[in-house]
Design a protein around this motif. Structure first.
Motif, PDB file in Angstrom:
ATOM      1  N   ILE A 100       1.148  -1.351  -0.093  1.00 36.07           N
ATOM      2  CA  ILE A 100      -0.222   0.059   0.509  1.00 36.07           C
ATOM      3  C   ILE A 100       0.387   0.997  -0.164  1.00 36.07           C
ATOM      4  O   ILE A 100       1.908   1.532   0.951  1.00 36.07           O
ATOM      5  N   SER A 101       0.505   1.908  -1.153  1.00 37.90           N
ATOM      6  CA  SER A 101       1.531   2.805  -1.100  1.00 37.90           C
ATOM      7  C   SER A 101       0.870   4.477  -1.013  1.00 37.90           C
ATOM      8  O   SER A 101      -0.181   4.352  -1.071  1.00 37.90           O
ATOM      9  N   PHE A 102       1.428   5.350  -0.193  1.00 30.48           N
ATOM     10  CA  PHE A 102       0.594   6.132  -0.203  1.00 30.48           C
ATOM     11  C   PHE A 102       1.659   8.105  -0.185  1.00 30.48           C
ATOM     12  O   PHE A 102       2.859   7.677   0.050  1.00 30.48           O
ATOM     13  N   ALA A 103       1.082   9.008  -0.011  1.00 28.88           N
ATOM     14  CA  ALA A 103       2.019  10.216  -0.549  1.00 28.88           C
ATOM     15  C   ALA A 103       0.961  11.629   0.025  1.00 28.88           C
ATOM     16  O   ALA A 103      -0.097  10.923  -1.218  1.00 28.88           O
ATOM     17  N   GLY A 104       0.773  12.386   0.814  1.00 26.99           N
ATOM     18  CA  GLY A 104       0.199  13.090   1.433  1.00 26.99           C
ATOM     19  C   GLY A 104       0.758  14.826   1.807  1.00 26.99           C
ATOM     20  O   GLY A 104       1.403  14.880   2.628  1.00 26.99           O
ATOM     21  N   ILE A 105       0.000  15.881   1.379  1.00 31.38           N
ATOM     22  CA  ILE A 105       0.190  16.986   2.117  1.00 31.38           C
ATOM     23  C   ILE A 105      -0.530  17.598   2.891  1.00 31.38           C
ATOM     24  O   ILE A 105      -1.788  17.495   2.307  1.00 31.38           O
ATOM     25  N   ILE A 106      -0.126  18.356   4.058  1.00 34.73           N
ATOM     26  CA  ILE A 106      -1.376  19.172   4.694  1.00 34.73           C
ATOM     27  C   ILE A 106      -0.835  20.658   4.736  1.00 34.73           C
ATOM     28  O   ILE A 106      -0.157  21.438   5.356  1.00 34.73           O
ATOM     29  N   PRO A 107      -1.432  21.894   4.499  1.00 33.66           N
ATOM     30  CA  PRO A 107      -1.561  22.688   3.605  1.00 33.66           C
ATOM     31  C   PRO A 107      -1.369  23.922   4.868  1.00 33.66           C
ATOM     32  O   PRO A 107      -2.659  23.948   5.939  1.00 33.66           O
ATOM     33  N   GLY A 108      -0.094  24.100   5.113  1.00 29.14           N
ATOM     34  CA  GLY A 108      -0.216  25.210   6.383  1.00 29.14           C
ATOM     35  C   GLY A 108       0.266  24.083   7.545  1.00 29.14           C
ATOM     36  O   GLY A 108       0.902  24.513   8.698  1.00 29.14           O
ATOM     37  N   GLY A 109       0.741  22.823   7.375  1.00 30.99           N
ATOM     38  CA  GLY A 109       1.263  21.781   8.249  1.00 30.99           C
ATOM     39  C   GLY A 109       0.553  21.058   9.271  1.00 30.99           C
ATOM     40  O   GLY A 109      -0.323  21.970   9.506  1.00 30.99           O
ATOM     41  N   TRP A 110       1.039  20.541  10.421  1.00 29.16           N
ATOM     42  CA  TRP A 110       0.684  20.055  11.418  1.00 29.16           C
ATOM     43  C   TRP A 110       1.422  19.277  13.092  1.00 29.16           C
ATOM     44  O   TRP A 110       2.413  19.096  12.378  1.00 29.16           O
ATOM     45  N   LYS A 111       0.834  19.828  13.614  1.00 26.13           N
ATOM     46  CA  LYS A 111       1.381  19.180  14.833  1.00 26.13           C
ATOM     47  C   LYS A 111       1.093  18.600  15.708  1.00 26.13           C
ATOM     48  O   LYS A 111      -0.280  18.663  16.321  1.00 26.13           O
ATOM     49  N   GLY A 112       1.278  17.496  16.007  1.00 27.02           N
ATOM     50  CA  GLY A 112       0.314  16.519  17.076  1.00 27.02           C
ATOM     51  C   GLY A 112       1.065  15.015  17.222  1.00 27.02           C
ATOM     52  O   GLY A 112       2.779  14.899  17.334  1.00 27.02           O
ATOM     53  N   SER A 113       0.712  14.479  18.046  1.00 27.99           N
ATOM     54  CA  SER A 113       1.421  12.934  19.232  1.00 27.99           C
ATOM     55  C   SER A 113      -0.242  11.759  17.909  1.00 27.99           C
ATOM     56  O   SER A 113       0.627  10.800  18.630  1.00 27.99           O
ATOM     57  N   ARG A 114      -0.920  12.100  17.638  1.00 23.97           N
ATOM     58  CA  ARG A 114      -1.529  10.418  17.441  1.00 23.97           C
ATOM     59  C   ARG A 114      -2.262  11.027  15.869  1.00 23.97           C
ATOM     60  O   ARG A 114      -3.348  11.005  16.123  1.00 23.97           O
ATOM     61  N   GLY A 115      -2.339  11.568  14.776  1.00 26.53           N
ATOM     62  CA  GLY A 115      -2.234  12.175  13.540  1.00 26.53           C
ATOM     63  C   GLY A 115      -2.759  10.573  12.466  1.00 26.53           C
ATOM     64  O   GLY A 115      -1.810   9.856  12.485  1.00 26.53           O
ATOM     65  N   HIS A 116      -4.475  10.155  12.390  1.00 25.17           N
ATOM     66  CA  HIS A 116      -4.668   8.970  11.501  1.00 25.17           C
ATOM     67  C   HIS A 116      -3.944   9.567   9.973  1.00 25.17           C
ATOM     68  O   HIS A 116      -4.935  10.645   9.489  1.00 25.17           O
ATOM     69  N   LEU A 117      -3.769   8.776   9.531  1.00 18.62           N
ATOM     70  CA  LEU A 117      -2.925   8.794   8.119  1.00 18.62           C
ATOM     71  C   LEU A 117      -4.133   8.248   7.496  1.00 18.62           C
ATOM     72  O   LEU A 117      -5.145   8.714   6.306  1.00 18.62           O
ATOM     73  N   PHE A 118      -4.625   7.175   7.420  1.00 19.27           N
ATOM     74  CA  PHE A 118      -5.160   6.304   6.778  1.00 19.27           C
ATOM     75  C   PHE A 118      -5.628   4.553   7.369  1.00 19.27           C
ATOM     76  O   PHE A 118      -4.444   4.500   8.206  1.00 19.27           O
ATOM     77  N   SER A 119      -6.416   3.763   7.032  1.00 20.01           N
ATOM     78  CA  SER A 119      -6.361   2.476   8.236  1.00 20.01           C
ATOM     79  C   SER A 119      -6.656   1.558   6.790  1.00 20.01           C
ATOM     80  O   SER A 119      -7.028   2.466   5.500  1.00 20.01           O
ATOM     81  N   PHE A 120      -7.006   0.287   6.531  1.00 18.32           N
ATOM     82  CA  PHE A 120      -7.009   0.084   5.541  1.00 18.32           C
ATOM     83  C   PHE A 120      -7.646  -1.867   6.059  1.00 18.32           C
ATOM     84  O   PHE A 120      -7.129  -1.868   6.916  1.00 18.32           O
ATOM     85  N   ILE A 121      -8.805  -2.058   5.541  1.00 22.26           N
ATOM     86  CA  ILE A 121      -8.953  -3.571   5.934  1.00 22.26           C
ATOM     87  C   ILE A 121      -7.837  -4.637   5.005  1.00 22.26           C
ATOM     88  O   ILE A 121      -7.521  -4.539   3.656  1.00 22.26           O
ATOM     89  N   ALA A 122      -7.821  -5.963   6.140  1.00 23.19           N
ATOM     90  CA  ALA A 122      -7.162  -6.755   5.754  1.00 23.19           C
ATOM     91  C   ALA A 122      -7.873  -8.438   5.399  1.00 23.19           C
ATOM     92  O   ALA A 122      -8.703  -8.317   6.923  1.00 23.19           O
ATOM     93  N   ASP A 123      -7.648  -9.432   5.231  1.00 22.23           N
ATOM     94  CA  ASP A 123      -7.949 -10.576   5.436  1.00 22.23           C
ATOM     95  C   ASP A 123      -7.079 -11.720   5.806  1.00 22.23           C
ATOM     96  O   ASP A 123      -6.022 -11.401   5.615  1.00 22.23           O
ATOM     97  N   ALA A 124      -7.425 -12.490   7.344  1.00 18.80           N
ATOM     98  CA  ALA A 124      -6.029 -13.354   7.422  1.00 18.80           C
ATOM     99  C   ALA A 124      -6.123 -14.727   6.391  1.00 18.80           C
ATOM    100  O   ALA A 124      -7.374 -15.327   7.259  1.00 18.80           O
ATOM    101  N   SER A 125      -5.896 -14.906   5.913  1.00 14.80           N
ATOM    102  CA  SER A 125      -6.175 -15.488   4.026  1.00 14.80           C
ATOM    103  C   SER A 125      -5.643 -16.827   4.932  1.00 14.80           C
ATOM    104  O   SER A 125      -6.165 -18.351   4.001  1.00 14.80           O
ATOM    105  N   SER A 126      -4.454 -17.196   5.320  1.00 11.27           N
ATOM    106  CA  SER A 126      -3.944 -18.196   5.837  1.00 11.27           C
ATOM    107  C   SER A 126      -3.227 -18.283   7.152  1.00 11.27           C
ATOM    108  O   SER A 126      -2.867 -17.291   7.892  1.00 11.27           O
ATOM    109  N   ILE A 127      -2.697 -19.632   7.276  1.00 12.82           N
ATOM    110  CA  ILE A 127      -2.108 -19.406   8.633  1.00 12.82           C
ATOM    111  C   ILE A 127      -0.609 -18.680   8.052  1.00 12.82           C
ATOM    112  O   ILE A 127       0.116 -19.894   7.698  1.00 12.82           O
ATOM    113  N   GLY A 128       0.217 -18.617   8.865  1.00 12.22           N
ATOM    114  CA  GLY A 128       1.015 -17.964   9.390  1.00 12.22           C
ATOM    115  C   GLY A 128       1.756 -16.689  10.210  1.00 12.22           C
ATOM    116  O   GLY A 128       1.136 -16.140  10.745  1.00 12.22           O
TER     117      GLY A 128
END
Length: 302
Positions: A100-128
């Motif tokens: 999963i590739s990503f690239a983004g910007i925030i005009p004006g900037g951001w400062k914090g300790s827990r900024g959510h970039l994105f999330s994804f749903i995945a499937d545990a398809s096999s043992i591992g």
């Protein structure tokens, strides 16, 4: 022998201390990108959500990019970026096999300790047993120079077996609102599309997130925005009508199918062919009428 080992052990301890003292400030101040999920041990067939966060460590940052790589026994299914702190995606999070590739910007900037970039749903398809890895991670400071920040990031260990019960961790997103209103901006740049005119657009959707855009250029204003030959588009988009006399429609779809349409109205829209024909006919009729009136006037004058 004992004295020799003790001496060298003491020297090693001192070296480790000196190295730690030297590099600790750099790593302590480094921005951190990290992954979180509800449970790292799960059963086969489990669907789960992984969130990608950033901690700027009290610095103001304005750009993020990188790659998330999943192990072979985990299959990525879909992206969720509706509540991302990123305002503009130059590379919206996209799945390519197990990356999963990503690239983004925030005009004006951001400062914090827990900024959510994105999330994804995945499937545990096999043992591992393995890890979700981060690579090519970049965070840029909001200093007007695009200075790369020092980075720390951690892997997310995962274990999939046949004994752990499969439970529902993924929450369904109810989204019946269209994306937010957005604008179309026309631009020119010598370094882009060989100087040709292009349109820039970006929409926000705080529910399910933006799925894709479609564009339509037309000489006539649309009466029904559901019709016409729409094309898949990405911003920036090179315009077909370089004279900028066409109406430009862009519609943004979120991941649940809601749509928002934005339109650019040309300053001098070109008259449609039908209107031009009608005007020409009226002009010819006017000339014919004037001709006959003049002819009658001359005959009566004699």
């Amino acid at each position: 022998m004992y004295i020799y080992l003790k001496k060298h052990f003491s020297i090693s301890i001192v070296l480790v201390f000196l190295i730690s003292t030297l590099f600790y400030p750099m790593f302590a101040d480094a921005a951190q990108v990290f992954l979180e999920t509800a449970q790292t041990t799960m059963g086969v067939g489990q669907r789960f959500e992984v969130s990608v966060y950033v901690d700027s460590k009290e610095k103001t940052v304005n750009a993020f990019s990188g790659i998330v790589t999943l192990p072979s026994f985990i299959a990525p299914l879909t992206i969720r970026d509706g509540n991302s702190l990123v305002a503009l995606w130059s590379n919206r999070p996209a799945i390519s096999e197990n990356d999963i590739s990503f690239a983004g910007i925030i005009p004006g900037g951001w400062k914090g300790s827990r900024g959510h970039l994105f999330s994804f749903i995945a499937d545990a398809s096999s043992i591992g047993s393995g890890e979700i890895n981060l690579s090519e991670i970049n965070v840029l400071l909001n200093d007007g120079k695009g200075t790369p920040d020092s980075i720390l990031f951690e892997v997310l260990p995962l274990n999939v077996d046949r004994t752990t019960p499969v439970v529902e961790f993924v929450k369904n997103i109810k989204d019946d609102e269209p994306p937010e209103i957005f604008k179309l901006n026309i631009g020119h740049s010598d370094g882009l599309f060989s100087g040709d005119a292009f349109v820039v657009f970006t929409a926000q959707d705080k529910g399910s997130g933006i799925d894709h855009y479609e564009i339509l250029e037309t000489k006539n204003k649309l009466s029904d925005e559901t019709k016409g030959k729409w094309e898949y588009a990405k911003s920036p988009y090179r315009l077909q009508d370089q004279s900028l006399r066409s109406f430009i429609y862009v519609r943004a779809f979120d991941r649940t199918g809601n749509v928002r349409v934005s339109v650019y109205t040309p300053q001098k829209p070109k008259q449609s062919s039908s209107i031009s024909i009608i005007l020409t006919i009226f002009l010819l009729l006017f000339i014919i009428v004037i001709f006959f009136i003049r002819k009658i006037y001359i005959r009566n004058a004699k």
